[in-house]
Design an enzyme around this catalytic site. Structure first.
Site, PDB file in Angstrom:
ATOM      1  N   SER A  57       0.829  -1.205   0.000  1.00  0.00           N
ATOM      2  CA  SER A  57       0.000   0.000   0.000  1.00  0.00           C
ATOM      3  C   SER A  57       0.861   1.252   0.000  1.00  0.00           C
ATOM      4  CB  SER A  57      -0.897   0.006   1.243  1.00  0.00           C
ATOM      5  OG  SER A  57      -1.534   1.246   1.417  1.00  0.00           O
ATOM      6  N   TYR A  84      -2.481  -0.289  10.128  1.00  0.00           N
ATOM      7  CA  TYR A  84      -2.676  -0.870   8.796  1.00  0.00           C
ATOM      8  C   TYR A  84      -1.402  -0.734   7.975  1.00  0.00           C
ATOM      9  CZ  TYR A  84      -4.027  -1.110   3.900  1.00  0.00           C
ATOM     10  OH  TYR A  84      -4.072  -1.418   2.558  1.00  0.00           O
TER      11      TYR A  84
END
Length: 333
Positions: free
Chosen positions: A124, A149
Site C-alpha cells: 500500500s 494498517y
C-alpha cells in the site's frame, strides 16, 4: 499457468480475476467474505463481473490454506486478501494482526512448501507514512508508518524479503495508490463522497480539505499488474523480492476531486469541515518510473474522464452507495 487470487471478492481482486479469466488463464479465487462492508455488495460485484469461481476461504486458517495449495497446484499467487482501512485499524487492531500478518504468513509458507513460481502481494502507499518527500519512490525509507494498517503492510514487505533471501523465492510487492472506479470499496473516499452527494448529506472533509491523493483508475491498476506478470514470465523467474508503486503518478487536490464528482453527478452537497484523523496522511504521489521501465506502460485514464465514468456507475447503481459518512474515529483511552 494456474493462478490463485486471494481477496477475489474485493475491489481489485474481482476486476483482476475477471481480466485473468478473460485472458484464458486458469484462475481460482478465494475470499473470506468479511462483513467489514456489505457481503451482499461483494456478491453483487462478483455477479456483475461474471465471476463464478470465488470460493469461501479465510487465509488466516492455516489448515484450509495448506489444503487448498496441496489440492490445486498453483504456479502463481496474487495475494490481495487483507483487512483494509486505515481508520478502522485505530479501533480494531487485532483484526489486522490476524488477517494481514498471520494470513500473509500462511500464504508465504504455502507458496514455499508447494513450489509456487511467483507470489505477488498487495502492499500500500500507506507504507510511506508522513513522508516529507514530494514524490514517493520505492527507494525512500519507510520506517515510520502512520497507522497499524500501514505497519502490517510494511511488515508484509519485510517478511517477503526474508523469504526471498532464505529460500530463493520470487516475490513482488504492489504498493497500490488510491484506487477508484466501478464497484469500488464503499468505505473509500470516492464512494463515500458520491453517496453523500446523491443522498443529500454533508460531505465529511478531513484536515479541512488540505489533502491530495494519487487517484488511480482501477482499469489502469489491472493493466499494470497483468503486464508485470507477463513481463516476469517472459523474462524468467528469479529468486528475489521487488516492490513497485502502482499509481497514476500525479496527485490531485481532494477539493478538486470533489468538485469534479459533484459536476459529474449534477448535484452538490454541504461541507462538514473536520480535523485530521488519526493514521491519515495529507498527500500521496507515486513515482512510477521504475514500473514503467519494466512494463512499458503508464496509466491512460485521465482523472476527469475517470470521474465521469465513476459518476455514471453511481447513477446507475445508487442502491449500493453508502448512505452516510463514517463517524470520525478518535483515540480511546
Amino acid at each position: 499457468m494456474k493462478v490463485l487470487v486471494t481477496g477475489a471478492a474485493g475491489f481489485i481482486g474481482a476486476w483482476l480475476t475477471k481480466r485473468l479469466t478473460e485472458d484464458g488463464v486458469a484462475t481460482v479465487g478465494v475470499d473470506s467474505f468479511s462483513d467489514y462492508y456489505s457481503v451482499d455488495y461483494k456478491r453483487a460485484r462478483l455477479e456483475a463481473l461474471g465471476i463464478r469461481n470465488c470460493r469461501l476461504l479465510d487465509v488466516s486458517d492455516r489448515d484450509a490454506v495448506e489444503a487448498l495449495f496441496r489440492r490445486e497446484g498453483f504456479t502463481h499467487v496474487i495475494h490481495l486478501a487483507a483487512q483494509a482501512g486505515v481508520r478502522y485499524s485505530v479501533t480494531h487492531p487485532h483484526v489486522y494482526g490476524q488477517s494481514n500478518l498471520t494470513g500473509f504468513l500462511n500464504v508465504l509458507e504455502a507458496c514455499r512448501q508447494h513450489g509456487v513460481q511467483h507470489l505477488y502481494y498487495a502492499s500500500s502507499s500507506s507504507v510511506y507514512g508522513h513522508s516529507s518527500r514530494e514524490v514517493f519512490s520505492e527507494k525512500d525509507p519507510v520506517d515510520h508508518p502512520a497507522s497499524l494498517y500501514a505497519a502490517t503492510k510494511r511488515a508484509n514487505e519485510l517478511m517477503a524479503d526474508s523469504y526471498a533471501s532464505l529460500y530463493g523465492m520470487s516475490l513482488t510487492g504492489l504498493r497500490f495508490f488510491t484506487v477508484y472506479g466501478p464497484w469500488g470499496r464503499p468505505d473509500m473516499a470516492p464512494m463515500l463522497f458520491a453517496g453523500s452527494i446523491m443522498n443529500h448529506q454533508p460531505l465529511q472533509i478531513f484536515n479541512h480539505g488540505q489533502m491530495a491523493r494519487d487517484f488511480t483508475w482501477v482499469g489502469d491498476i489491472i493493466e499494470s499488474v497483468v503486464r508485470l506478470i507477463n513481463t516476469h514470465r517472459a523474462g524468467g523467474e528469479t529468486g528475489r523480492h521487488q516492490v513497485f508503486n502502482i499509481g497514476r503518478g500525479e496527485p490531485t487536490a481532494l477539493m478538486d476531486f470533489i468538485t469534479w464528482l459533484e459536476d459529474a453527478l449534477g448535484q452538490q452537497a454541504p461541507r462538514e469541515w473536520l480535523p485530521m484523523q488519526d493514521g491519515d496522511v495529507t498527500r500521496t504521489w507515486a513515482d512510477t518510473s521504475r514500473l514503467e521501465a519494466v512494463i512499458d506502460y503508464r496509466p491512460t485514464m485521465p482523472l476527469a474522464t475517470g470521474v465521469q465514468h465513476l459518476a455514471q456507475w453511481c447513477l446507475d447503481h445508487q442502491q449500493w452507495l453508502p448512505t452516510r459518512q463514517v463517524v470520525p474515529i478518535t483515540k480511546t483511552a
